[in-house]
Design a protein around this motif. Structure first.
Motif, mmCIF file in Angstrom:
data_model
loop_
_atom_site.group_PDB
_atom_site.id
_atom_site.type_symbol
_atom_site.label_atom_id
_atom_site.label_comp_id
_atom_site.label_asym_id
_atom_site.label_seq_id
_atom_site.Cartn_x
_atom_site.Cartn_y
_atom_site.Cartn_z
ATOM 1 N N PRO A 1 0.825 -1.208 0.000
ATOM 2 C CA PRO A 1 0.000 0.000 0.000
ATOM 3 C C PRO A 1 0.865 1.266 0.000
ATOM 4 O O PRO A 1 1.829 1.379 0.762
ATOM 5 C CB PRO A 1 -0.801 -0.112 1.306
ATOM 6 C CG PRO A 1 -0.724 -1.557 1.691
ATOM 7 C CD PRO A 1 0.616 -2.016 1.213
ATOM 8 N N ARG A 2 0.516 2.209 -0.838
ATOM 9 C CA ARG A 2 1.277 3.453 -0.898
ATOM 10 C C ARG A 2 1.079 4.296 0.364
ATOM 11 O O ARG A 2 1.856 5.206 0.646
ATOM 12 C CB ARG A 2 0.863 4.247 -2.144
ATOM 13 C CG ARG A 2 1.116 3.495 -3.455
ATOM 14 C CD ARG A 2 0.879 4.383 -4.653
ATOM 15 N NE ARG A 2 1.887 5.443 -4.733
ATOM 16 C CZ ARG A 2 3.071 5.311 -5.316
ATOM 17 N NH1 ARG A 2 3.415 4.151 -5.876
ATOM 18 N NH2 ARG A 2 3.929 6.301 -5.346
ATOM 19 N N THR A 3 0.039 3.977 1.135
ATOM 20 C CA THR A 3 -0.202 4.720 2.384
ATOM 21 C C THR A 3 0.889 4.473 3.421
ATOM 22 O O THR A 3 0.941 5.168 4.441
ATOM 23 C CB THR A 3 -1.556 4.315 2.991
ATOM 24 O OG1 THR A 3 -1.587 2.890 3.165
ATOM 25 C CG2 THR A 3 -2.703 4.736 2.075
ATOM 26 N N LEU A 4 1.777 3.500 3.163
ATOM 27 C CA LEU A 4 2.864 3.212 4.100
ATOM 28 C C LEU A 4 4.069 4.123 3.879
ATOM 29 O O LEU A 4 5.058 4.024 4.614
ATOM 30 C CB LEU A 4 3.308 1.748 3.961
ATOM 31 C CG LEU A 4 2.283 0.685 4.382
ATOM 32 C CD1 LEU A 4 2.813 -0.710 4.078
ATOM 33 C CD2 LEU A 4 1.953 0.810 5.863
ATOM 34 N N GLY A 5 3.996 5.001 2.882
ATOM 35 C CA GLY A 5 5.105 5.896 2.586
ATOM 36 C C GLY A 5 5.563 6.673 3.809
ATOM 37 O O GLY A 5 4.747 7.246 4.549
ATOM 38 N N GLY A 6 6.888 6.691 4.058
ATOM 39 C CA GLY A 6 7.450 7.427 5.168
ATOM 40 C C GLY A 6 7.385 6.730 6.504
ATOM 41 O O GLY A 6 7.849 7.270 7.517
ATOM 42 N N ARG A 7 6.873 5.511 6.554
ATOM 43 C CA ARG A 7 6.719 4.817 7.848
ATOM 44 C C ARG A 7 8.028 4.208 8.345
ATOM 45 O O ARG A 7 8.140 3.841 9.514
ATOM 46 C CB ARG A 7 5.664 3.715 7.714
ATOM 47 C CG ARG A 7 4.234 4.229 7.502
ATOM 48 C CD ARG A 7 3.585 4.601 8.827
ATOM 49 N NE ARG A 7 3.559 3.473 9.734
ATOM 50 C CZ ARG A 7 2.620 2.527 9.733
ATOM 51 N NH1 ARG A 7 1.632 2.599 8.841
ATOM 52 N NH2 ARG A 7 2.651 1.545 10.607
ATOM 53 N N GLY A 8 9.017 4.023 7.477
ATOM 54 C CA GLY A 8 10.263 3.379 7.910
ATOM 55 C C GLY A 8 10.061 1.896 8.140
ATOM 56 O O GLY A 8 9.346 1.223 7.390
ATOM 57 N N ASN A 9 10.692 1.363 9.196
ATOM 58 C CA ASN A 9 10.567 -0.068 9.479
ATOM 59 C C ASN A 9 9.150 -0.406 9.929
ATOM 60 O O ASN A 9 8.633 0.190 10.882
ATOM 61 C CB ASN A 9 11.556 -0.485 10.577
ATOM 62 C CG ASN A 9 12.978 -0.588 10.065
ATOM 63 O OD1 ASN A 9 13.208 -1.005 8.930
ATOM 64 N ND2 ASN A 9 13.938 -0.207 10.899
#
Length: 386
Positions: free
Chosen positions: A358-366
């Motif tokens: 999912p692109r919504t995970l962008g910027g989440r890191g690990n």
């Protein structure tokens, strides 16, 4: 069905002769079962040899075809072997008694304690089930030398439940004289002087394909067809057992490989990127850090909004699942679409799970990867999303 009297309530005596206190693999012994009770017209018996988990242990061998015969267990007792009297074997062959002799051959690999269970029938001879005295007795043998205990786990998750056609690791000492790896498929069942056998809950023993062996560890494939339940893994060198241990077998036992082969941390996986024009590329999601001496996450770049991203996870113990709807996966707590879960098709025992990132995970890191197959949860691994 012979219920006129309680078990062992009569004046008769059921006995076992010839059973040794200890046994060695492949040993053959002659056993005699005797049932003595006065004023009886017929006598019968049935015997089976089992290990401590209720599985067939060794082979019962007929030596008198006139008086004894073999029978296979059915239903809940499938996999067991029995020996009993024949129609001619009902007839007494002594004063107020009958005896039956046969052989027992110990299994090729030690099975721990083996117990011979015997039931005897001192029958009235009235051609029905009434008026018969039933007796039961058992006697046990121990292996002549106790084998060192070995631990078997999934090579991916390092958890203790495995599935048929999955990759396993057994740990001990003195398992091989040299470190060797298989160089081709199908996998060999002998590497150097090392062999691994898996005896399942039904008593069926199979050679395991070997990936690699060393003094302290052997990596092998749980044989296809291994029945659910407790199995025994035995390692031998030059056909001499050097250790054994038990492991639980289930049809599905999902596990995910980690890049550092420790069952945790960054996942052993690759990223598939599909661009708007249909171009495909595979990108690593791990990199080796020389300073740390281990693999670390290579952050996944989402790229253009039109890029479709898929993570291909590698695992084991998954292919026994038959319905994709039984497979769920979440990454960083976000439910992902699972497009495939089954054999990788490339390496023995290795499975693959393909999920949409999912692109919504962008910027989440690990973020943690949580996989469930047929209600069974795999070990947790991580990916890094930039």
């Amino acid at each position: 069905c012979h219920s006129s009297f309680s078990l062992n309530s009569g004046a008769g005596v059921l006995s076992i002769a010839g059973l040794p206190a200890t046994y060695t693999p492949g040993q053959e012994v002659t056993i005699t079962v005797t049932l003595n009770q006065a004023n009886r017209t017929r006598y019968g018996f049935q015997a089976t040899a089992l290990d401590d988990w209720g599985r067939r242990a060794g082979d019962l061998i007929v030596t008198d075809t006139n008086r004894t015969a073999l029978a296979d267990g059915t239903g809940n007792y499938a996999g067991r072997q029995y020996i009993r009297q024949t129609a001619a074997g009902f007839v007494p062959n002594g004063t107020n008694q009958s005896s039956w002799s046969f052989k027992w051959k110990a299994p090729a690999q030690t099975a721990g304690r083996v117990t011979l269970y015997v039931a005897g029938n001192a029958a009235s001879g009235n051609s029905n089930n009434a008026g018969d005295y039933i007796y039961v007795i058992n006697a046990s043998m121990q292996p002549a030398v106790s084998l060192p205990l070995l631990a078997t786990v999934s090579s991916a998750s390092f958890l203790g439940t495995l599935a048929p056609d999955s990759v396993a690791s057994v740990f001990g000492s003195g398992l091989a004289s040299a470190t060797q790896s298989a160089s081709s498929q199908p996998l060999p069942t002998v590497l150097g002087d090392t062999r691994v056998k898996v005896k399942d809950n039904l008593g069926v023993e199979r050679d395991a394909g070997l990936f690699a062996v060393s003094a302290g560890q052997a990596n092998f494939l749980i044989p296809v067809g291994t029945a659910n339940g407790l199995a025994t893994v035995t390692v031998s060198r030059n056909n001499t057992p050097v250790g054994a241990g038990n492991v639980a077998i289930e049809a599905v036992a999902p596990s995910l490989f980690a890049a550092n082969m420790n069952g945790a941390g960054v996942a052993a996986a690759v990223l598939l990127r599909i661009k708007a024009n249909g171009d495909r590329s595979y990108e690593p999601i791990v990199t080796f850090d020389q300073a740390q001496g281990r693999f670390v996450a290579a952050p996944i770049a989402l790229g253009a909004d039109t890029d479709q991203l898929f993570v291909l996870f590698y695992g084991s113990g998954i292919k026994g699942n038959t319905t994709l709807s039984n497979v769920t996966c979440s990454i960083g707590g976000t439910v992902t679409e699972v497009l495939y879960a089954g054999s990788s098709g490339a390496f023995a025992g290795v499975d693959q799970v393909n999920v949409r990132l999912p692109r919504t995970l962008g910027g989440r890191g690990n973020v943690a990867v949580a996989l469930t197959v047929a209600t069974k949860t795999a070990n947790t691994v991580n990916v890094n999303v930039q």
